[in-house]
Scaffold this motif. Structure first.
Motif, PDB file in Angstrom:
ATOM      1  N   LEU A  11      45.532   2.657 -17.157  1.00  0.00           N
ATOM      2  CA  LEU A  11      44.491   2.312 -18.127  1.00  0.00           C
ATOM      3  C   LEU A  11      45.050   1.378 -19.195  1.00  0.00           C
ATOM      4  CD1 LEU A  11      41.646   2.803 -19.371  1.00  0.00           C
ATOM      5  CD2 LEU A  11      42.652   4.714 -20.630  1.00  0.00           C
ATOM      6  N   ALA A  12      46.271   1.681 -19.677  1.00  0.00           N
ATOM      7  CA  ALA A  12      46.894   0.850 -20.709  1.00  0.00           C
ATOM      8  C   ALA A  12      47.112  -0.574 -20.203  1.00  0.00           C
ATOM      9  CB  ALA A  12      48.230   1.471 -21.131  1.00  0.00           C
ATOM     10  N   LEU A  13      47.622  -0.693 -18.972  1.00  0.00           N
ATOM     11  CA  LEU A  13      47.871  -2.029 -18.411  1.00  0.00           C
ATOM     12  C   LEU A  13      46.566  -2.793 -18.218  1.00  0.00           C
ATOM     13  CD1 LEU A  13      50.716  -1.172 -15.872  1.00  0.00           C
ATOM     14  CD2 LEU A  13      50.938  -2.354 -18.060  1.00  0.00           C
ATOM     15  N   LEU A  15      43.837  -2.409 -20.013  1.00  0.00           N
ATOM     16  CA  LEU A  15      43.375  -2.834 -21.349  1.00  0.00           C
ATOM     17  C   LEU A  15      44.159  -4.047 -21.841  1.00  0.00           C
ATOM     18  CD1 LEU A  15      42.933   0.634 -23.133  1.00  0.00           C
ATOM     19  CD2 LEU A  15      41.127  -0.939 -22.449  1.00  0.00           C
ATOM     20  N   ILE A  16      45.478  -4.026 -21.602  1.00  0.00           N
ATOM     21  CA  ILE A  16      46.312  -5.157 -22.042  1.00  0.00           C
ATOM     22  C   ILE A  16      45.897  -6.429 -21.297  1.00  0.00           C
ATOM     23  CG2 ILE A  16      48.672  -6.093 -22.059  1.00  0.00           C
ATOM     24  CD1 ILE A  16      49.623  -3.165 -22.516  1.00  0.00           C
ATOM     25  N   GLY A  19      42.680  -7.607 -22.627  1.00  0.00           N
ATOM     26  CA  GLY A  19      42.916  -8.165 -23.957  1.00  0.00           C
ATOM     27  C   GLY A  19      43.488  -9.570 -23.883  1.00  0.00           C
ATOM     28  N   VAL A  20      44.482  -9.767 -23.016  1.00  0.00           N
ATOM     29  CA  VAL A  20      45.139 -11.087 -22.902  1.00  0.00           C
ATOM     30  C   VAL A  20      44.137 -12.122 -22.372  1.00  0.00           C
ATOM     31  CG1 VAL A  20      46.925 -12.388 -21.677  1.00  0.00           C
ATOM     32  CG2 VAL A  20      47.467 -10.143 -22.641  1.00  0.00           C
TER      33      VAL A  20
ATOM     34  N   GLY B 143      43.557  -4.967 -26.314  1.00  0.00           N
ATOM     35  CA  GLY B 143      44.988  -5.186 -26.075  1.00  0.00           C
ATOM     36  C   GLY B 143      45.844  -4.256 -26.919  1.00  0.00           C
ATOM     37  N   LEU B 144      45.469  -4.115 -28.199  1.00  0.00           N
ATOM     38  CA  LEU B 144      46.259  -3.264 -29.102  1.00  0.00           C
ATOM     39  C   LEU B 144      46.205  -1.795 -28.674  1.00  0.00           C
ATOM     40  CD1 LEU B 144      45.420  -4.787 -32.623  1.00  0.00           C
ATOM     41  CD2 LEU B 144      47.511  -5.051 -31.317  1.00  0.00           C
ATOM     42  N   GLY B 146      45.733  -0.755 -25.641  1.00  0.00           N
ATOM     43  CA  GLY B 146      46.559  -0.687 -24.427  1.00  0.00           C
ATOM     44  C   GLY B 146      48.030  -0.563 -24.774  1.00  0.00           C
ATOM     45  N   VAL B 147      48.479  -1.420 -25.687  1.00  0.00           N
ATOM     46  CA  VAL B 147      49.889  -1.362 -26.111  1.00  0.00           C
ATOM     47  C   VAL B 147      50.176  -0.005 -26.775  1.00  0.00           C
ATOM     48  CG1 VAL B 147      51.637  -2.407 -27.617  1.00  0.00           C
ATOM     49  CG2 VAL B 147      50.067  -3.868 -26.368  1.00  0.00           C
TER      50      VAL B 147
END
Lengths: 252, 186
Positions: A11-13, A15-16, A19-20, B143-144, B146-147
């Motif tokens: 999930l984190a990857l 979202l990142i 985001g990018v 993004g934040l 996620g990080v």
């Protein structure tokens, strides 16, 4: 547990990555928080009965330059993000002969500021002021050949540079270096820096001068003609330079 | 001091331990006295060899706290083990407590950073105080977060490893102290 942490990582990857990609597209459209815009706020101020000028800012550099005409011109320039463009204003007040120009930052909560670089440029007409006072919390100060009887320049963490004719100088910074280039040393000079070098350059060699130095780990050097044991001639202005770790220098 | 007085005093200090553990240890000490008696050593000799009951109890309590922390490593159990180890000697203030507090502060800092990233959408909305500007930052928020998730997960794993290392260090420290006491007695 292991399964859950793998899912969280995925999930984190995700979202990142979102985001990018999203920010790249928004940047190309000119709408991302990473797009920088030029800031330019200009405000003329009538000299009127002004005998002293006080310039104040919490962030950014300050440039003071001489100007033709009879108006003080304050310009706040620099770059910042679109969201913060309207946060910076100039606050100008005139009271009892003092003109105060202050960079005001909207005091709302700031969590994320990608980039902000501010510069306050103040043009001052060629009349001799009683006092020019410049104060900044975290930026360098550059004072050009503006006429004043007294210069009071204070920065918490920036370098100070003065290029003037003559006058009483009081310069103070915590971490920057101080450089004063003057036509002649006719008045007292007091400069203090916790960790920066202090250099006083004079075009004319003084006939009389007294010096006081305090340098914990730096060197002291005076290359003026006739200088001996802290004096040139009898009397004269006092040059007091203090630095904890910087070098102190007076030269022609 | 005779055997009974010694054992009574020791039992008083070991009251802090769970009753079963305390009973087991007291049994071991009684056995130690009996074996010594059989091999012809006097009570006074055994007592002087064992040392003051307060010191013995302190060492045993520390050992027990370390074992408990080893079985279930949590902030509370590890902190208790550290504090027990510190009570063994003033020098442990420097070589145990100080590094523990410093490293714990660093880990706490990383946790706070991770939490800030996780709640960054709320912080950014508070900062911009405008829906339009907040929408422009939606991808930044994603993004934040996620990080933040990655940092939080990494820090959790790091914390577990950190507890393990602290316990190993405490065990090593206890061994060194025991060796020192033995060599001093010899």
């Amino acid at each position: 547990m292991k399964h859950r942490s793998r899912n969280v990582t995925r999930l984190a990857l995700l979202l990142i990555a979102a985001g990018v990609i999203g920010n790249v597209v928004m940047y190309l459209l000119g709408n991302s928080p990473f797009n920088l815009y030029e800031l330019s706020v200009e405000q003329p101020v009538r000299m009127d009965q002004t005998t002293s000028v006080l310039l104040q800012t919490e962030i950014g550099t300050i440039d003071v330059v001489p100007l033709q005409g009879d108006e003080i011109k304050a310009t706040l320039g620099g770059k910042t993000t679109k969201a913060l463009m309207k946060d910076y204003k100039l606050d100008i007040t005139q009271d009892q002969g003092q003109t105060r120009i202050k960079v005001v930052q909207d005091n709302r909560y700031r969590f994320f500021d990608i980039y902000t670089e501010l510069k306050l440029t103040v043009g001052i007409p060629e009349t001799r002021l009683d006092q020019l006072q410049v104060v900044t919390d975290s930026g360098k100060i550059d004072v050009g050949p503006v006429l004043a009887k007294e210069y009071r320049v204070v920065s918490d963490s920036g370098a100070i540079k003065l290029d003037i004719e003559e006058g009483i100088i009081h310069a103070e910074t915590d971490t920057g270096k101080i450089t004063a280039s003057i036509e002649r040393i006719s008045q007292d000079i007091h400069a203090t820096s916790d960790s920066g070098d202090i250099t006083i350059q004079t075009a004319e060699a003084p006939q009389a001068l007294r010096t006081q130095f305090s340098a914990d780990s730096g060197t002291v050097q005076v290359t003026l003609p006739g200088y001996k044991d802290g004096y040139i001639g009898e009397g004269g202005p006092l040059v007091k330079l203090i630095s904890d770790t910087g070098n102190l220098r007076i030269e022609q | 001091m005779n055997k009974e007085a010694y054992l009574n005093e020791l039992a008083r200090y070991l009251k802090l331990l769970p009753p079963e553990e305390c009973a087991e240890l007291m049994g071991e000490f009684r056995e130690h006295f009996e074996c010594a008696q059989l091999s012809g050593r006097s009570e006074a000799e055994v007592i002087s060899k064992l040392g003051h009951p307060r010191l013995i109890a302190r060492e045993l309590l520390t050992q027990s706290q370390i074992e408990r922390a080893d079985k279930s490593p949590t902030l509370l159990s590890v902190t208790r083990a550290v504090m027990a180890t510190v009570s063994l000697g003033l020098f442990n203030l420097v070589i145990v407590l100080l590094p523990f507090i410093t490293s714990l502060t660093v880990i706490a800092g990383v946790f706070v950073f991770a939490i800030c990233l996780l709640i960054s959408p709320v912080l950014l909305i508070l900062q911009y105080q405008s829906v339009a500007l907040s929408i422009n930052s939606i991808f930044l928020m994603l993004g934040l977060v996620g990080v933040g998730l990655l940092v939080a997960l990494g820090t959790l794993k790091l914390t577990r490893l950190y507890y393990h290392l602290v316990i190993r260090y405490l065990k090593y420290n206890l061994t060194v102290i025991k060796k020192d006491v033995t060599s001093f007695e010899a």
